[in-house]
Scaffold this motif. Structure first.
Motif, PDB file in Angstrom:
ATOM      1  N   GLN A  56     -41.560 -39.823  57.043  1.00  0.00           N
ATOM      2  CA  GLN A  56     -42.200 -38.921  56.100  1.00  0.00           C
ATOM      3  C   GLN A  56     -42.657 -39.607  54.831  1.00  0.00           C
ATOM      4  O   GLN A  56     -43.590 -39.172  54.193  1.00  0.00           O
ATOM      5  CB  GLN A  56     -41.241 -37.782  55.749  1.00  0.00           C
ATOM      6  CG  GLN A  56     -41.174 -36.770  56.875  1.00  0.00           C
ATOM      7  CD  GLN A  56     -39.939 -35.911  56.788  1.00  0.00           C
ATOM      8  OE1 GLN A  56     -39.110 -36.095  55.910  1.00  0.00           O
ATOM      9  NE2 GLN A  56     -39.809 -34.978  57.688  1.00  0.00           N
ATOM     10  N   SER A 286     -35.844 -28.168  47.953  1.00  0.00           N
ATOM     11  CA  SER A 286     -37.178 -28.114  47.356  1.00  0.00           C
ATOM     12  C   SER A 286     -37.102 -27.277  46.086  1.00  0.00           C
ATOM     13  O   SER A 286     -36.033 -26.856  45.665  1.00  0.00           O
ATOM     14  CB  SER A 286     -38.163 -27.513  48.337  1.00  0.00           C
ATOM     15  OG  SER A 286     -37.809 -26.175  48.619  1.00  0.00           O
ATOM     16  N   MET A 327     -45.037 -32.408  45.683  1.00  0.00           N
ATOM     17  CA  MET A 327     -45.762 -32.014  46.886  1.00  0.00           C
ATOM     18  C   MET A 327     -47.034 -31.250  46.511  1.00  0.00           C
ATOM     19  O   MET A 327     -47.238 -30.894  45.361  1.00  0.00           O
ATOM     20  CB  MET A 327     -44.860 -31.137  47.761  1.00  0.00           C
ATOM     21  CG  MET A 327     -43.531 -31.787  48.109  1.00  0.00           C
ATOM     22  SD  MET A 327     -43.680 -33.145  49.274  1.00  0.00           S
ATOM     23  CE  MET A 327     -43.931 -32.215  50.794  1.00  0.00           C
ATOM     24  N   GLU A 328     -47.853 -30.993  47.527  1.00  0.00           N
ATOM     25  CA  GLU A 328     -49.108 -30.269  47.295  1.00  0.00           C
ATOM     26  C   GLU A 328     -48.835 -28.821  46.905  1.00  0.00           C
ATOM     27  O   GLU A 328     -49.490 -28.262  46.051  1.00  0.00           O
ATOM     28  CB  GLU A 328     -49.961 -30.277  48.574  1.00  0.00           C
ATOM     29  CG  GLU A 328     -50.312 -31.655  49.072  1.00  0.00           C
ATOM     30  CD  GLU A 328     -51.741 -32.034  48.723  1.00  0.00           C
ATOM     31  OE1 GLU A 328     -52.441 -31.197  48.143  1.00  0.00           O
ATOM     32  OE2 GLU A 328     -52.132 -33.165  49.038  1.00  0.00           O
ATOM     33  N   SER A 329     -47.846 -28.238  47.595  1.00  0.00           N
ATOM     34  CA  SER A 329     -47.553 -26.833  47.315  1.00  0.00           C
ATOM     35  C   SER A 329     -46.078 -26.570  47.531  1.00  0.00           C
ATOM     36  O   SER A 329     -45.385 -27.344  48.181  1.00  0.00           O
ATOM     37  CB  SER A 329     -48.355 -25.930  48.259  1.00  0.00           C
ATOM     38  OG  SER A 329     -47.875 -26.117  49.583  1.00  0.00           O
ATOM     39  N   SER A 331     -44.838 -24.197  49.293  1.00  0.00           N
ATOM     40  CA  SER A 331     -44.524 -23.826  50.674  1.00  0.00           C
ATOM     41  C   SER A 331     -44.408 -25.093  51.525  1.00  0.00           C
ATOM     42  O   SER A 331     -43.548 -25.180  52.400  1.00  0.00           O
ATOM     43  CB  SER A 331     -45.593 -22.888  51.239  1.00  0.00           C
ATOM     44  OG  SER A 331     -46.838 -23.534  51.296  1.00  0.00           O
ATOM     45  N   GLU A 332     -45.232 -26.091  51.228  1.00  0.00           N
ATOM     46  CA  GLU A 332     -45.132 -27.343  51.970  1.00  0.00           C
ATOM     47  C   GLU A 332     -43.776 -28.005  51.686  1.00  0.00           C
ATOM     48  O   GLU A 332     -43.096 -28.486  52.589  1.00  0.00           O
ATOM     49  CB  GLU A 332     -46.267 -28.283  51.536  1.00  0.00           C
ATOM     50  CG  GLU A 332     -46.382 -29.516  52.410  1.00  0.00           C
ATOM     51  CD  GLU A 332     -47.149 -30.637  51.714  1.00  0.00           C
ATOM     52  OE1 GLU A 332     -47.454 -31.626  52.392  1.00  0.00           O
ATOM     53  OE2 GLU A 332     -47.410 -30.542  50.499  1.00  0.00           O
ATOM     54  N   GLN A 335     -41.094 -26.198  53.524  1.00  0.00           N
ATOM     55  CA  GLN A 335     -41.149 -26.467  54.961  1.00  0.00           C
ATOM     56  C   GLN A 335     -40.431 -27.764  55.320  1.00  0.00           C
ATOM     57  O   GLN A 335     -39.596 -27.796  56.222  1.00  0.00           O
ATOM     58  CB  GLN A 335     -42.610 -26.608  55.384  1.00  0.00           C
ATOM     59  CG  GLN A 335     -43.073 -25.536  56.342  1.00  0.00           C
ATOM     60  CD  GLN A 335     -44.561 -25.669  56.597  1.00  0.00           C
ATOM     61  OE1 GLN A 335     -45.082 -26.786  56.664  1.00  0.00           O
ATOM     62  NE2 GLN A 335     -45.241 -24.560  56.728  1.00  0.00           N
TER      63      GLN A 335
END
Ligand code: GTP
Ligand code: MG
Length: 364
Positions: A56, A286, A327-329, A331-332, A335
């Motif tokens: 990752q 997160s 992170m980008e968002s 929710s990402e 996840q």
């Protein structure tokens, strides 16, 4: 089935190979690492194992842009034997370099802090408690330190933990600067230390070797500036640079649940810039950066490369050495965190499965 697909052979062949090894497997069965290696070998393949984390990293960390690279402060860890004067040295450096603006501010321990010298040059010190943290971070693949100061009390000797510290620093490939401290004390004898180091094949500069040393006293502050000069010289050779424009990435120094504030995570930003409001990921947790707090307890809006900072807003406490990514968002971030959490649970289950009563019975 997956393995057969990867090797591009009929799944029946994989199953029959397993059978020839004495394993009766179904088409969906997961194979352990050792079996995978043996079976793949039968088909002329070599298996390379990568940690899910590594896989990752490539995706999560934005690459540096050459044109955005700017110099960054060196990150320095102080190590040495018990009571040889690590904390005293750090305390002195911190006190001596408190700028007027900071005076009166309450200095809080955040495991890492940034020191600005009179001429504006900066050094980030990592205040790791002993070698364990350093080793744990290194074992987790976190290369956080650029330079190591090894403190040796000049009225004492090279001790077991001194040797351990040297070994750690060398294994991590970090340049070492030796601080022979407590020179204000009667009985201090730096040459005795130089000789002991030479006996370990560590030749100091004044004896024709490559290791810089500095005699200091953390009590009187004598020569501490010279020590910092030597550290900065070492840093110059490393030509440390970072891209502050990319998404922030760093390493967790420590993290814990604080009564009023929730999870408080100290992070050392290593690349990019971390900002309030950023969606973040660290280990299996997160969140969204609710607040950033510097080592003086002040709220800041952002933290760039080599800057240590406390974060409020993580969903749980990651482990020291975990990488933190912007992170980008959200929710990402959530996840990936959930995927990791699930993986951890699965691994945990597998580990516990190993010690069932049945197993114990059979062993007996
Ligand atoms: P641990 O964290 O327990 O491993 O110790 P440390 O390496 O952080 O040592 P610390 O800074 O706590 O110092 C140990 C003792 O040595 C303290 O009593 C200090 O006051 C004393 N000390 C440290 N540096 C000096 C120095 O330069 N001169 C003198 N005279 N005493 C010092
Ligand atoms: Mg200490």
């Amino acid at each position: 089935n997956e393995l057969a697909n990867l090797m591009d052979v009929p799944v029946t062949q994989v199953i029959s190979t397993c059978m020839s090894l004495g394993m009766f497997v179904s088409i969906n069965q997961r194979l352990d690492a050792e079996t995978l290696t043996i079976v793949a070998d039968e088909f002329g393949y070599q298996v390379e194992f990568i940690k899910p984390e590594d896989e990752q990293v490539a995706e999560l960390e934005e690459p540096d842009k050459e044109e955005n690279l700017v110099p960054r402060a060196p990150i320095v860890t102080v190590m040495g034997h018990v009571d040889h004067g690590k904390t005293s040295l750090l305390d002195y450096i911190r006190k001596a370099n408190v700028t007027k603006g900071e005076a009166g501010g309450i200095t809080q321990h955040i495991g890492a802090y940034l020191v600005t010298l009179d001429d504006g040059r900066k050094i980030t010190f990592l205040d790791t408690p002993g070698h364990e943290a350093f080793t744990a971070m290194r074992a987790r693949g976190a290369k956080v330190t650029d330079i190591v100061i090894i403190v040796i009390a000049a009225d004492d000797a090279v001790m077991p933990q001194t040797i351990e510290a040297i070994n750690h620093a060398q294994a991590a490939g970090s340049p070492i600067v030796f601080a022979f401290t407590k020179i204000d004390k009667p009985g201090a004898n730096s040459d005795r230390i130089r000789e002991q180091l030479a006996n370990m094949n560590i030749l100091v500069e004044e004896w024709g070797g490559k290791y810089q040393t500095q005699e200091i006293s953390a009590k009187t502050g004598e020569n501490v500036e010279l020590l910092l000069e030597k550290v900065l010289l070492e840093a110059e050779l490393l030509d440390l640079k970072a891209d502050p424009k990319k998404r922030g990435v760093g390493s967790v120094i420590e993290s814990a649940l604080d009564k009023g504030r929730g999870i408080v995570t100290t992070v050392l930003v290593q690349g990019g810039t971390l900002r309030v409001g950023d969606p973040i990921l660290a280990g299996p947790y997160s969140g969204k950066v609710k607040a950033l707090i510097n080592e003086r307890g002040e709220r800041v809006k952002e933290a760039g490369p080599s800057v240590p900072v406390q974060i409020l807003g993580m969903s749980g406490a990651p482990t020291a050495g975990d990488k933190l990514y912007v992170m980008e968002s959200e929710s990402e971030a959530r996840q990936v965190a959930n995927k990791r959490l699930q993986l951890q649970r699965e691994q945990g289950m597998r580990a516990t499965k190993h010690i069932t009563l049945d197993e114990i019975g059979r062993r007996l």
